[in-house]
Write a protein that holds these residues in place. Sequence first.
Motif, mmCIF file in Angstrom:
data_model
loop_
_atom_site.group_PDB
_atom_site.id
_atom_site.type_symbol
_atom_site.label_atom_id
_atom_site.label_comp_id
_atom_site.label_asym_id
_atom_site.label_seq_id
_atom_site.Cartn_x
_atom_site.Cartn_y
_atom_site.Cartn_z
ATOM 1 N N GLN A 1 -3.601 0.278 -51.598
ATOM 2 C CA GLN A 1 -2.829 -0.885 -52.012
ATOM 3 C C GLN A 1 -2.001 -1.527 -50.676
ATOM 4 O O GLN A 1 -2.269 -2.744 -50.462
ATOM 5 C CB GLN A 1 -1.817 -0.645 -53.075
ATOM 6 C CG GLN A 1 -1.365 -1.940 -53.724
ATOM 7 C CD GLN A 1 -0.099 -1.692 -54.670
ATOM 8 O OE1 GLN A 1 0.897 -0.778 -54.388
ATOM 9 N NE2 GLN A 1 0.079 -2.275 -55.761
ATOM 10 N N GLY A 2 -1.491 -0.536 -50.187
ATOM 11 C CA GLY A 2 -0.567 -1.166 -49.101
ATOM 12 C C GLY A 2 -1.538 -1.846 -47.906
ATOM 13 O O GLY A 2 -1.158 -2.980 -47.372
ATOM 14 N N TYR A 3 -2.652 -1.300 -47.525
ATOM 15 C CA TYR A 3 -3.450 -1.806 -46.555
ATOM 16 C C TYR A 3 -4.342 -2.952 -47.158
ATOM 17 O O TYR A 3 -4.482 -3.982 -46.239
ATOM 18 C CB TYR A 3 -4.311 -0.649 -45.850
ATOM 19 C CG TYR A 3 -3.693 0.427 -44.905
ATOM 20 C CD1 TYR A 3 -3.016 -0.029 -44.085
ATOM 21 C CD2 TYR A 3 -3.852 1.792 -45.525
ATOM 22 C CE1 TYR A 3 -2.325 0.982 -43.278
ATOM 23 C CE2 TYR A 3 -3.243 2.645 -44.514
ATOM 24 C CZ TYR A 3 -2.345 2.274 -43.640
ATOM 25 O OH TYR A 3 -1.656 3.143 -42.656
ATOM 26 N N THR A 4 -4.931 -2.842 -48.304
ATOM 27 C CA THR A 4 -5.866 -3.929 -48.477
ATOM 28 C C THR A 4 -4.975 -5.373 -48.802
ATOM 29 O O THR A 4 -5.278 -6.513 -48.528
ATOM 30 C CB THR A 4 -6.424 -3.664 -49.744
ATOM 31 O OG1 THR A 4 -5.468 -3.081 -50.901
ATOM 32 C CG2 THR A 4 -7.537 -2.700 -49.471
ATOM 33 N N THR A 5 -3.957 -5.067 -49.501
ATOM 34 C CA THR A 5 -2.864 -5.942 -49.758
ATOM 35 C C THR A 5 -2.383 -6.920 -48.295
ATOM 36 O O THR A 5 -2.460 -8.032 -48.233
ATOM 37 C CB THR A 5 -1.745 -5.683 -50.430
ATOM 38 O OG1 THR A 5 -2.020 -5.174 -51.835
ATOM 39 C CG2 THR A 5 -0.937 -6.942 -50.834
ATOM 40 N N HIS A 6 -2.003 -5.861 -47.493
ATOM 41 C CA HIS A 6 -1.553 -6.445 -46.210
ATOM 42 C C HIS A 6 -2.888 -7.383 -45.534
ATOM 43 O O HIS A 6 -2.387 -8.545 -45.091
ATOM 44 C CB HIS A 6 -1.236 -5.232 -44.992
ATOM 45 C CG HIS A 6 -0.693 -5.934 -44.037
ATOM 46 N ND1 HIS A 6 0.778 -5.936 -43.860
ATOM 47 C CD2 HIS A 6 -1.049 -6.223 -42.803
ATOM 48 C CE1 HIS A 6 1.188 -6.054 -42.570
ATOM 49 N NE2 HIS A 6 -0.113 -6.561 -42.045
ATOM 50 N N PHE A 7 -3.722 -6.798 -45.596
ATOM 51 C CA PHE A 7 -5.108 -7.438 -44.913
ATOM 52 C C PHE A 7 -5.422 -8.569 -45.598
ATOM 53 O O PHE A 7 -5.683 -9.563 -44.972
ATOM 54 C CB PHE A 7 -6.267 -6.367 -44.949
ATOM 55 C CG PHE A 7 -7.552 -7.123 -44.541
ATOM 56 C CD1 PHE A 7 -7.925 -7.083 -43.203
ATOM 57 C CD2 PHE A 7 -8.482 -7.723 -45.203
ATOM 58 C CE1 PHE A 7 -9.073 -7.307 -42.500
ATOM 59 C CE2 PHE A 7 -9.612 -8.280 -44.439
ATOM 60 C CZ PHE A 7 -10.014 -8.431 -43.110
ATOM 61 N N PHE A 8 -5.699 -8.654 -46.980
ATOM 62 C CA PHE A 8 -6.002 -10.036 -47.461
ATOM 63 C C PHE A 8 -5.029 -11.209 -47.542
ATOM 64 O O PHE A 8 -5.323 -12.320 -47.543
ATOM 65 C CB PHE A 8 -6.547 -9.591 -48.843
ATOM 66 C CG PHE A 8 -7.956 -9.012 -48.798
ATOM 67 C CD1 PHE A 8 -9.134 -9.735 -48.221
ATOM 68 C CD2 PHE A 8 -8.042 -7.715 -49.161
ATOM 69 C CE1 PHE A 8 -10.277 -9.064 -48.134
ATOM 70 C CE2 PHE A 8 -9.520 -6.947 -49.047
ATOM 71 C CZ PHE A 8 -10.558 -7.686 -48.639
#
Length: 313
Positions: free
Chosen positions: A77-84
């Motif tokens: 959640q942390g990485y994908t939310t940050h990326f998108f």
Amino acid sequence: MASVLSVHDRQILTAVNSGASSLSFVGSGFIVLCYSLFKELRKFSFKLVFYLSLSDMLCSFFNMVGDPSKGFFCYAQGYTTHFFCVASFLWTTTIAFTLHRTVVRHKTDVEDLEAIFHLYVWGTSLVMTVIRSIGNDHTHFGAWCWGQTGRTGKAIHFITFYVPLWGAILYNGFTYFQVIRMLNNATRMAVGISDRAYQFDSRTDTKALNRWGYYPLILIGSWAFGTINRIHDFIEPGHKIFWLSFLDVGTAGLMGLFNSIAYGLNASVRRAIHERLELFWPERLQSWFPNSSRHRNQQQQSELVSLKIQDQQ
């Protein structure tokens, strides 16, 4: 006020996050669906809106499915939310750049820049996400795994997200200001030398463009409380403010919905939907709607970005 969020507070933040993200997922997904179904919308100007909505949809999706109570899902959640989320506000800068390059600089090569746009958006988002892993120490920040407990991690999180975010806000605001100013000057010049019909078209274009001037406020409204919350958490890490976290989670989760309404639900989309509905509605029901063909044509003319790009190619 308690310095640590209680279990009940976390449950409320989780519900707010899920609800807001769900609305954004539906709104941005609707724009993605319209782009996929309606061929007349597949123009370069709306293609950028499609990429923006796709980023918002994925950001909202991963924001909903991430589980802060589980390690793997917390990282996901942390990485994908940050990326998108980074990709989302970067796509707004490409829309502003396209408008400025077409209207102010009178360039017709914007479609040739699509590959550069992709490299800029996805590449920058990836770099920011990778750098964010430095000093990584995910924690349960209310309803999501986006915050970090380490002081270094908090600083890097702020640098890799909020600094480029506010840079995008400043760039969009400055760009739209230049475009609106130029169009307003052109409109004033046209008053004395053009006929009445052209003056009406100029006022229509000006009204449409003035709406774009408010679009940087979407990012400000979505992330102002988040920015304040990150700064407060950095200064006083042991003191959580529930109402600030509530506004942070709620407004950030609604960014996709705001973007889908502002960028996506324009006259071209409404016209495409209206034309499809007319195929299924009985003729006697169509008379209930005041949208005459003349009114729809005026709406079509107000789509400044699409018209400017098409006319110059």
